[in-house]
Enzyme design. Sequence first.
Site, short mmCIF file in Angstrom:
data_model
loop_
_atom_site.label_atom_id
_atom_site.label_comp_id
_atom_site.label_asym_id
_atom_site.label_seq_id
_atom_site.Cartn_x
_atom_site.Cartn_y
_atom_site.Cartn_z
N ASP A 71 49.89 33.33 34.72
CA ASP A 71 49.49 34.61 35.75
C ASP A 71 50.04 34.24 37.15
OD1 ASP A 71 48.95 36.31 33.65
OD2 ASP A 71 46.83 36.32 34.11
N GLY A 72 49.37 32.98 37.59
CA GLY A 72 49.76 32.56 38.93
C GLY A 72 51.19 32.56 39.28
N ASN A 103 46.86 41.01 42.91
CA ASN A 103 45.45 40.88 42.47
C ASN A 103 44.37 41.62 43.60
OD1 ASN A 103 45.94 40.49 39.85
ND2 ASN A 103 45.52 38.29 40.02
N ASP A 104 44.52 40.81 44.61
CA ASP A 104 43.47 41.00 45.66
C ASP A 104 43.63 40.37 46.94
OD1 ASP A 104 42.91 38.16 44.90
OD2 ASP A 104 41.83 38.69 43.23
N THR A 156 40.51 42.14 36.50
CA THR A 156 40.30 40.99 35.42
C THR A 156 40.54 39.46 36.00
OG1 THR A 156 42.65 41.49 34.47
CG2 THR A 156 41.00 42.70 33.53
N ALA A 157 40.50 39.49 37.43
CA ALA A 157 40.86 38.25 37.76
C ALA A 157 39.45 37.84 38.70
CB ALA A 157 42.32 38.32 38.79
N ALA A 204 37.91 39.18 40.93
CA ALA A 204 36.78 40.14 41.02
C ALA A 204 35.91 40.09 39.83
CB ALA A 204 37.43 41.48 41.35
N LEU A 205 36.60 40.08 38.66
CA LEU A 205 35.73 40.09 37.37
C LEU A 205 34.88 38.79 37.52
CD1 LEU A 205 35.20 41.16 34.57
CD2 LEU A 205 37.03 39.49 33.84
N GLN A 242 46.32 32.82 46.92
CA GLN A 242 47.62 31.94 47.14
C GLN A 242 48.28 31.68 48.53
OE1 GLN A 242 50.33 33.49 44.15
NE2 GLN A 242 49.31 32.16 42.59
#
Length: 298
Positions: A74-75, A148-149, A189-190, A192-193, A247
């Site tokens: 995923d990264g 993602n965030d 799902t990253a 924050a989860l 990142q």
Amino acid sequence: MDLKFQNTAVFVKPSSDDVDALERLVALLEKTGTTIWLCERSAALLQECGRDVQGYTRQHLGQHCDLAVVLGGDGTMLGVSRDLADYNLPVIGINAGRLGFITDMVVETMETVLPPMMKGHYQKDTRYLLEGEVLREGDVVYRHVAVNDVGISNGRVGGVVEILTLVDGRPMSCQLADGLICSSTTGSTAYALAAGGPILSPSLDGLCLAPVAAHTLSNRPIVLPGNAVIDMKLMDAREAVAFWDMQEFFDVRPGDVLRIRRSHKAMRLLHPEGWDYFELLRRKLNWNFMPAAQSHGV
């Protein structure tokens, strides 16, 4: 059905040394008839095996290709998707990492799953990115996008940060915490989860704010409309950084504002036919069924 994609960019993790999986992927794509364009790391790996190939920058690949295939975790997908956001390329992810929420095909099945996708048998999944800009005394000093965030975290020296949060210009909270995360539905799902936030279906038009290790028990995650503009003003900190997908980083100081909004740019994922988000959650999060559910054919 004829070949859907004429020019395919192949990406691997920048630190990857898995040449066997890469060679399998390249051979598989060659059989489909697409023209293969390699990222610089992919080319370097194949050159080490004696192949006469050329590598290209991500910008060059974005300009000349109509599909990106990412072999990694995923990264890797996050980094590639951010860099290709200006080019509107669809992306297929093949998981060679660990969890794999957005790289949902696995290396072991790509020989059977990928060829039909190259001919147009796939499901489209558009995920809008987040844009975060740092304002210092009213001027934008840094701007980036994230899949993602986006958020603020305490820096290398630890300690807490004090953040005043405004939503559409209206004060919402002022809290002490290790950080504050604004996640997209993809990012729910990253990080924050892990911080206790809810999982948001990708079909929702929403954002989530989740504090990290807040120093008040009443602080809880909150889901906001997708068109909300969120300002995180850093009030006090020994050291703090703004982050994009954990990142990309930018040092921030008291008085700086991190302004976050949904971007017009998107990650355009392609999934195999029959892909199901809830099946993905069951598999990745080990959600088990009770015996009663099995009697209903689930």
